[in-house]
Design an enzyme around this catalytic site. Sequence first.
Site, mmCIF file in Angstrom:
data_model
loop_
_atom_site.group_PDB
_atom_site.id
_atom_site.type_symbol
_atom_site.label_atom_id
_atom_site.label_comp_id
_atom_site.label_asym_id
_atom_site.label_seq_id
_atom_site.Cartn_x
_atom_site.Cartn_y
_atom_site.Cartn_z
ATOM 1 N N LYS A 115 -58.226 -5.687 -26.103
ATOM 2 C CA LYS A 115 -57.468 -4.806 -24.814
ATOM 3 C C LYS A 115 -58.140 -4.074 -23.604
ATOM 4 O O LYS A 115 -57.646 -3.885 -23.561
ATOM 5 C CB LYS A 115 -56.133 -4.147 -25.019
ATOM 6 C CG LYS A 115 -55.113 -4.867 -26.178
ATOM 7 C CD LYS A 115 -55.490 -6.607 -25.886
ATOM 8 C CE LYS A 115 -54.574 -6.997 -24.837
ATOM 9 N NZ LYS A 115 -53.777 -8.502 -25.248
ATOM 10 N N HIS A 172 -65.041 -8.143 -31.854
ATOM 11 C CA HIS A 172 -64.263 -6.921 -31.879
ATOM 12 C C HIS A 172 -65.367 -6.069 -32.709
ATOM 13 O O HIS A 172 -64.558 -5.036 -33.190
ATOM 14 C CB HIS A 172 -63.288 -6.771 -32.338
ATOM 15 C CG HIS A 172 -62.175 -7.551 -31.241
ATOM 16 N ND1 HIS A 172 -62.516 -6.640 -29.708
ATOM 17 C CD2 HIS A 172 -60.961 -7.870 -31.084
ATOM 18 C CE1 HIS A 172 -61.583 -8.119 -29.390
ATOM 19 N NE2 HIS A 172 -60.790 -8.445 -30.546
ATOM 20 N N SER A 202 -51.799 -0.972 -23.595
ATOM 21 C CA SER A 202 -51.859 -2.517 -23.532
ATOM 22 C C SER A 202 -52.102 -3.117 -25.309
ATOM 23 O O SER A 202 -51.210 -3.836 -25.558
ATOM 24 C CB SER A 202 -53.368 -2.597 -23.174
ATOM 25 O OG SER A 202 -53.666 -4.525 -22.940
#
Length: 358
Positions: A115, A172, A202
């Site tokens: 995010k 990630h 988020s």
Amino acid sequence: MAVNSNITKTDASSHENGKDWATKNGGSVPQSSCRLTGGNDKNAVTLLNDNALACPTFHESVSRKRFEAYVNGLIEPHYWKGILYPGLYFKPQVFVDLQNYPFQPDDIVIATYPKSGTTWTAEIVSLLMHQADESYAKSLDISERVTHLEAPPGLSVKNLNSIQKPRIFQTHFQHTYLPPAIMNSRCKIIYVLRNPKDVAVSFFHHHRMAKDLGNFDKDFKHFLSLFLEGRVVCGSWFNHVKTYWKRRDDSNLLIVRYEDMKNNLSQTLMNISKFLGISLSDAQIMEVNNLCTFDKMKENERVNRNWVPSFDTTKSTFIRKGIIGDWKNHFSQEDDHIFDAIYQLKMKEISDLKFIYE
């Protein structure tokens, strides 16, 4: 967290949550040692012991029951190098196989904490690498143009070989845990930073909509306590950022800020183009700029992922607000003070890193 279009037709309801999966694969859900058992490789599913979980903060200590409840909501959870991941799309064997995959010097890797602008940057890089060709971008979903390393096509690393060059990946992974060949090949890495307060908000809304993350049904304060302790999927935001910031002078690493993208996208496009060695005309840069505004991204079905079966868009949308400062609509004054104190404690060794919060 993005998913691959080749696997999103999976019905998340057919998969086990953390409690069922852990019980089936060898025992109870995480107890005092917070251990999840199972998986095809003992190195892929590892122990996160009490010392690793302990995290000194000014916040009231997160109870083990709260963390266990969070893990129990995940689908097929597992740990990789001490970091928690959901297993619907992120399979342990993929993590293992990535360690030996031969990445090439001309590969491009977009790295983010969830995010932080992952999909936005992916769309930008895809368009830049294809000379602002809108027809190409409209012909394929973003997950087919930019491959998630942790969720490759067919959930098999061998399928990376069939991706057409130039290959663009997103991940990630912390810098420390990037596959060795990415580090050895010196392929170019773009790391996207976003202010952590907006990231937390988020990520909270993403948890609410994502079935593989348990359709999180607690309030924001509850989620924030987990986020500050690093007891969420993909681990600690603080640790993630530090691993890349400490490598900011590497010639093959470009750090891009979400807030700069919002405030001056055209300059960010030029910076990325220069880093990737792409020569585009002013008109092409403007075309990419126009195609990558928030409103265009939100309405673009090739990007917005509203079609993903495991996303409950009645709770939130994958591309939600995309603004700077939405945290002010969620943080109490107490939350803000606690966050600032913890930030100062955890980031004290990199005091030169500053963020725009509104």
